[in-house]
Design a protein around this motif. Structure first.
Motif, PDB file in Angstrom:
ATOM      1  N   GLU A  26       0.819  -1.209   0.000  1.00 27.33           N
ATOM      2  CA  GLU A  26       0.000   0.000   0.000  1.00 27.33           C
ATOM      3  C   GLU A  26       0.856   1.263   0.000  1.00 27.33           C
ATOM      4  O   GLU A  26       0.569   2.222  -0.718  1.00 27.33           O
ATOM      5  N   GLU A  27       1.911   1.244   0.795  1.00 28.83           N
ATOM      6  CA  GLU A  27       2.815   2.398   0.824  1.00 28.83           C
ATOM      7  C   GLU A  27       3.499   2.573  -0.531  1.00 28.83           C
ATOM      8  O   GLU A  27       3.633   3.682  -1.036  1.00 28.83           O
ATOM      9  N   ALA A  28       3.897   1.433  -1.141  1.00 29.73           N
ATOM     10  CA  ALA A  28       4.526   1.491  -2.467  1.00 29.73           C
ATOM     11  C   ALA A  28       3.545   2.047  -3.501  1.00 29.73           C
ATOM     12  O   ALA A  28       3.922   2.881  -4.347  1.00 29.73           O
ATOM     13  N   ARG A  29       2.297   1.630  -3.402  1.00 30.28           N
ATOM     14  CA  ARG A  29       1.285   2.107  -4.355  1.00 30.28           C
ATOM     15  C   ARG A  29       1.084   3.618  -4.223  1.00 30.28           C
ATOM     16  O   ARG A  29       1.013   4.341  -5.231  1.00 30.28           O
ATOM     17  N   THR A  30       1.032   4.111  -2.997  1.00 30.67           N
ATOM     18  CA  THR A  30       0.870   5.554  -2.772  1.00 30.67           C
ATOM     19  C   THR A  30       2.043   6.326  -3.380  1.00 30.67           C
ATOM     20  O   THR A  30       1.862   7.361  -4.039  1.00 30.67           O
ATOM     21  N   GLN A  31       3.247   5.839  -3.161  1.00 27.29           N
ATOM     22  CA  GLN A  31       4.440   6.491  -3.692  1.00 27.29           C
ATOM     23  C   GLN A  31       4.415   6.527  -5.226  1.00 27.29           C
ATOM     24  O   GLN A  31       4.755   7.548  -5.836  1.00 27.29           O
ATOM     25  N   LEU A  32       4.012   5.400  -5.828  1.00 26.32           N
ATOM     26  CA  LEU A  32       3.977   5.333  -7.295  1.00 26.32           C
ATOM     27  C   LEU A  32       2.904   6.257  -7.875  1.00 26.32           C
ATOM     28  O   LEU A  32       3.120   6.912  -8.916  1.00 26.32           O
ATOM     29  N   GLN A  33       1.763   6.327  -7.232  1.00 19.91           N
ATOM     30  CA  GLN A  33       0.700   7.216  -7.717  1.00 19.91           C
ATOM     31  C   GLN A  33       1.157   8.670  -7.692  1.00 19.91           C
ATOM     32  O   GLN A  33       0.889   9.442  -8.624  1.00 19.91           O
ATOM     33  N   VAL A  36       3.822   9.135 -10.713  1.00 14.11           N
ATOM     34  CA  VAL A  36       3.328   9.253 -12.087  1.00 14.11           C
ATOM     35  C   VAL A  36       2.441  10.485 -12.250  1.00 14.11           C
ATOM     36  O   VAL A  36       2.306  11.018 -13.365  1.00 14.11           O
ATOM     37  N   GLN A  37       1.848  10.945 -11.169  1.00 11.33           N
ATOM     38  CA  GLN A  37       1.068  12.176 -11.244  1.00 11.33           C
ATOM     39  C   GLN A  37       1.985  13.379 -11.481  1.00 11.33           C
ATOM     40  O   GLN A  37       1.687  14.267 -12.278  1.00 11.33           O
ATOM     41  N   GLU A  38       3.122  13.374 -10.808  1.00  8.17           N
ATOM     42  CA  GLU A  38       4.088  14.469 -10.964  1.00  8.17           C
ATOM     43  C   GLU A  38       4.874  14.349 -12.263  1.00  8.17           C
ATOM     44  O   GLU A  38       5.255  15.354 -12.854  1.00  8.17           O
ATOM     45  N   ASP A  39       5.126  13.090 -12.711  1.00  8.07           N
ATOM     46  CA  ASP A  39       5.911  12.884 -13.932  1.00  8.07           C
ATOM     47  C   ASP A  39       5.263  11.795 -14.786  1.00  8.07           C
ATOM     48  O   ASP A  39       5.630  10.630 -14.722  1.00  8.07           O
ATOM     49  N   PRO A  40       4.262  12.164 -15.625  1.00  7.50           N
ATOM     50  CA  PRO A  40       3.547  11.183 -16.455  1.00  7.50           C
ATOM     51  C   PRO A  40       4.441  10.461 -17.455  1.00  7.50           C
ATOM     52  O   PRO A  40       4.035   9.461 -18.032  1.00  7.50           O
ATOM     53  N   GLY A  41       5.647  10.966 -17.673  1.00  7.76           N
ATOM     54  CA  GLY A  41       6.552  10.321 -18.628  1.00  7.76           C
ATOM     55  C   GLY A  41       7.384   9.223 -18.020  1.00  7.76           C
ATOM     56  O   GLY A  41       8.211   8.608 -18.710  1.00  7.76           O
ATOM     57  N   CYS A  42       7.176   8.907 -16.737  1.00  4.06           N
ATOM     58  CA  CYS A  42       7.985   7.877 -16.068  1.00  4.06           C
ATOM     59  C   CYS A  42       7.381   6.491 -16.324  1.00  4.06           C
ATOM     60  O   CYS A  42       6.504   6.023 -15.587  1.00  4.06           O
ATOM     61  N   ALA A  43       7.850   5.843 -17.363  1.00  2.00           N
ATOM     62  CA  ALA A  43       7.289   4.547 -17.780  1.00  2.00           C
ATOM     63  C   ALA A  43       7.447   3.484 -16.693  1.00  2.00           C
ATOM     64  O   ALA A  43       6.541   2.678 -16.461  1.00  2.00           O
ATOM     65  N   ARG A  44       8.583   3.478 -16.024  1.00  2.78           N
ATOM     66  CA  ARG A  44       8.818   2.460 -15.000  1.00  2.78           C
ATOM     67  C   ARG A  44       7.851   2.633 -13.828  1.00  2.78           C
ATOM     68  O   ARG A  44       7.419   1.645 -13.230  1.00  2.78           O
ATOM     69  N   GLY A  45       7.500   3.861 -13.522  1.00  5.00           N
ATOM     70  CA  GLY A  45       6.527   4.117 -12.466  1.00  5.00           C
ATOM     71  C   GLY A  45       5.162   3.548 -12.821  1.00  5.00           C
ATOM     72  O   GLY A  45       4.508   2.893 -11.998  1.00  5.00           O
ATOM     73  N   TRP A  46       4.706   3.820 -14.059  1.00  2.00           N
ATOM     74  CA  TRP A  46       3.430   3.259 -14.526  1.00  2.00           C
ATOM     75  C   TRP A  46       3.458   1.736 -14.499  1.00  2.00           C
ATOM     76  O   TRP A  46       2.490   1.076 -14.096  1.00  2.00           O
ATOM     77  N   TYR A  47       4.602   1.173 -14.944  1.00  2.00           N
ATOM     78  CA  TYR A  47       4.730  -0.280 -15.013  1.00  2.00           C
ATOM     79  C   TYR A  47       4.627  -0.918 -13.627  1.00  2.00           C
ATOM     80  O   TYR A  47       3.866  -1.872 -13.421  1.00  2.00           O
ATOM     81  N   LEU A  48       5.375  -0.395 -12.673  1.00  2.00           N
ATOM     82  CA  LEU A  48       5.343  -0.963 -11.319  1.00  2.00           C
ATOM     83  C   LEU A  48       3.962  -0.815 -10.682  1.00  2.00           C
ATOM     84  O   LEU A  48       3.483  -1.715  -9.986  1.00  2.00           O
ATOM     85  N   LEU A  49       3.310   0.316 -10.939  1.00  2.00           N
ATOM     86  CA  LEU A  49       1.957   0.526 -10.411  1.00  2.00           C
ATOM     87  C   LEU A  49       0.992  -0.491 -11.022  1.00  2.00           C
ATOM     88  O   LEU A  49       0.131  -1.056 -10.336  1.00  2.00           O
ATOM     89  N   ALA A  50       1.157  -0.756 -12.330  1.00  2.00           N
ATOM     90  CA  ALA A  50       0.301  -1.728 -13.009  1.00  2.00           C
ATOM     91  C   ALA A  50       0.506  -3.137 -12.448  1.00  2.00           C
ATOM     92  O   ALA A  50      -0.459  -3.894 -12.260  1.00  2.00           O
ATOM     93  N   VAL A  51       1.751  -3.489 -12.164  1.00  2.00           N
ATOM     94  CA  VAL A  51       2.045  -4.812 -11.603  1.00  2.00           C
ATOM     95  C   VAL A  51       1.351  -4.979 -10.251  1.00  2.00           C
ATOM     96  O   VAL A  51       0.742  -6.015  -9.967  1.00  2.00           O
TER      97      VAL A  51
END
Length: 589
Positions: A26-33, A36-51
């Motif tokens: 849950e903490e990891a999910r909050t950090q990732l959200q 990606v909100q601050e930097d929509p171009g961070c592909a790895r952030g989107w990927y980890l959130l999707a996983v």
């Protein structure tokens, strides 16, 4: 120049990975959200959130996040592969396959996508394509254990068991501790007559010495309770052949004297699972529970007897049995051979399947022979009525086999060709899902052609998914031809229930004698051959005797109902008496 992760984002992603390692999703999910909100171009952030979202069981949401990752980085093969998985889970198989294919176009060495695409092709019965895809991957990476293991599985599913045996040995050359490959190898050895009982036994001993099964065991403490506690452990408490043989026993146990536990190791319960749950007093779900913890759970239940229903088949928990969580451990039904484990005390069988004095030398377990049949069968509730022999209407005899294609070896086909030659005008109906693949059909047809049987006399039918439709196909068969040296079990029982006599060839080991056991217990010893010439003669004689075919057909269900095969109460009493005798002999009860 493309997107470059800032040093700050790299640090944040490392922190997320640390959180994930600690199980703080849950903490990891909050950090990732936030990231990606601050930097929509961070592909790895989107990927980890999707996983993370996908692991929580939301593939549709994961797919949306992965598309965001691919907008930021269109050639991110990990994101493409993960999107393929999500789409597949959503039922979008073609789109999923396209994602895997695109990932491989970008990086032909990306194994995850290659294996996922091969598995998808295999599920869709595009077996030749799956084989070619994995073969290409092996050419690129000859030392890949994962590619070679899946390649061996595809060969085996096509019925090419001898080739699969060699392929599994290659996996074990690269990784001697690969338990799945080791156990699949054991299974495939039973299909070919090229391997002797002694060779197969030696392989079982070798498997038992491998690290996953060579574990320290903890002696169990006998319990002095009012009722004897029996535990059954299986991955097949579901719509599976094993359920047809254990369900009637669970129904008939004497609950005044026995307390029943079921330990399930299955990822996807179904309606049969729910039915079996209602037949035991204690249900334990062991799926994804490590062996060490599962062994402690079982030990805490203070069983008198723990019965394995899988042997070396898929989903088994033999490493758990190696820990000896119960004072008496027995293997039964699911696997036609020894486990090789010194911690397994007995294997249940009968005198027909394992003749006394002939099988003991190839078992680490003592053989516990029930007085009549080694098991009992639950006929399918949705079976249609028995139809008259089709030859009475067509004038020509139709032979048939609905056995697993891996059992249909070149040696079996050669004898079946002789049967067809001996019965002019006869035809053969083979049914099995792999026949959806054109390559499989061509290979089998070619083997019959080599034996002088043209395609017009052979029907290669992929079958029907529904049980009632599958069983109705027996209405098109006059005489079933059993496979050897690996006989049918469920298929033989189903054929007999549908009124179709089964000709079997009895061999030297349990897998080669289940047909003899079933037929002897149904009073049909006349259909058991001791050699190929007898098999041929029995098939020819039966084909010529239309009155006998009609008699067998019309009296089939009454005959089975009066046999030990359907005497669930009687077989269960015999099992209970045998267990009580062993426990008393050991001073446990």
């Amino acid at each position: 120049m493309g997107y470059q992760e800032s040093a700050e984002n790299q640090a944040r992603l490392k922190y997320v990975e640390l959180l994930l390692k600690k199980g703080m999703q849950e903490e990891a999910r909050t950090q990732l959200q936030q990231l990606v909100q601050e930097d929509p171009g961070c592909a790895r952030g989107w990927y980890l959130l999707a996983v993370l979202v996908g692991e929580q069981g939301f593939p549709d949401q994961a797919a949306k996040l992965l598309r965001q990752a691919l907008r930021a980085e269109p050639e991110n093969v990990k994101a493409l592969n993960a999107l393929g998985v999500a789409l597949q889970q959503m039922g979008e198989r073609d789109q999923g396959a396209a994602c895997y294919g695109e990932a491989l176009r970008i990086d032909s060495r990306f194994q995850e996508a290659r294996v996922n695409l091969a598995l998808l092709l295999k599920e869709g019965m595009r077996l030749a394509e799956a084989e070619a895809l994995l073969s290409q991957g092996i050419a690129l990476e000859p030392e890949s254990v994962r590619l070679r293991y899946n390649y061996a599985n595809v060969l085996h599913y096509q019925g090419r068991s001898l080739e699969a045996t060699g392929a599994y040995r290659e996996v074990l050359r690269l990784d001697p501790q690969h338990l799945d490959a080791r156990q699949n190898l054991l299974f495939t050895l039973h299909y070919s007559p090229q391997f002797s009982d002694r060779q197969i036994f030696a392989e079982h001993l070798r498997a038992a010495r491998s690290a996953p099964l060579r574990l320290p065991s903890s002696p169990s403490v006998p319990r002095r309770g009012r009722r004897i506690r029996i535990g059954y452990l299986s991955p097949d408490f579901r719509s599976h052949a094993v359920a047809s043989f254990i369900e009637p026993v669970l129904k008939k146990h004497d609950r005044e004297r026995f307390e029943i536990f079921c330990y399930a190791n299955l990822p996807r319960p179904d309606r049969v699972t729910e039915r079996i749950k209602g037949l035991c007093e204690h249900w334990r779900d062991l799926y994804n529970i490590p062996d060490q913890i599962a062994a402690l759970m079982i030990a805490a239940d203070a069983l008198d007897v723990l019965i394995d229903l899988a042997g070396h088949t898929s989903g088994n928990r033999l490493p758990l049995f190696a820990r000896k969580p119960a004072p008496l451990q027995i293997t039964w039904i699911g696997y036609p051979d020894t486990t090789g484990l010194k911690q397994m005390d007995y294997r249940i069988t009968d005198r027909h399947a394992d003749p006394p004095g002939k099988s003991e030398r190839y078992h680490t377990e003592a053989l516990l022979r029930l007085p009549r049949s080694f098991s009992c069968f639950l006929p399918p509730a949705d079976a249609p009525e028995v139809a008259p022999p089709p030859c009475l209407a067509t004038g020509a005899v139709t032979f048939g086999s609905f056995n697993n294609l891996a059992k249909v070896t070149p040696e079996v086909i050669a004898l079946w060709c002789r049967v067809l030659h001996a019965v002019p005008g006869s035809r053969l109906l083979l049914k099995g899902r792999p026949f959806e693949d054109s390559g499989v059909r061509e290979r089998i047809a070619s083997q019959f052609s080599t034996g002088g049987i043209g395609g017009e006399r052979i029907e290669l039918n992929p079958g029907e998914p529904e049980s009632s439709a599958h069983l109705a196909q027996y209405g098109r068969v006059d005489i079933a031809l059993d496979t050897f040296p690996y006989n049918g079990t469920t298929t033989t029982c189903e054929a007999l229930w549908m009124g179709v006599p089964v000709v079997t060839l009895a061999g030297t080991r349990h897998a080669a004698r289940t047909g003899a056991s079933i037929l002897a217990n149904c009073g049909l010893d006349e259909l058991v051959a001791e050699n190929e010439e007898e098999y041929l003669e029995i098939a020819r004689r039966m084909a010529a005797d239309r009155e006998r075919l009609l008699e067998l057909r019309m009296g089939a269900r009454e005959r089975l109902s009066a046999s030990p095969l359907l005497d669930a109460a009687g077989v269960t009493r015999e099992l209970e008496a045998a267990l009580e005798g062993i426990l008393k002999e050991r001073g446990v009860r």
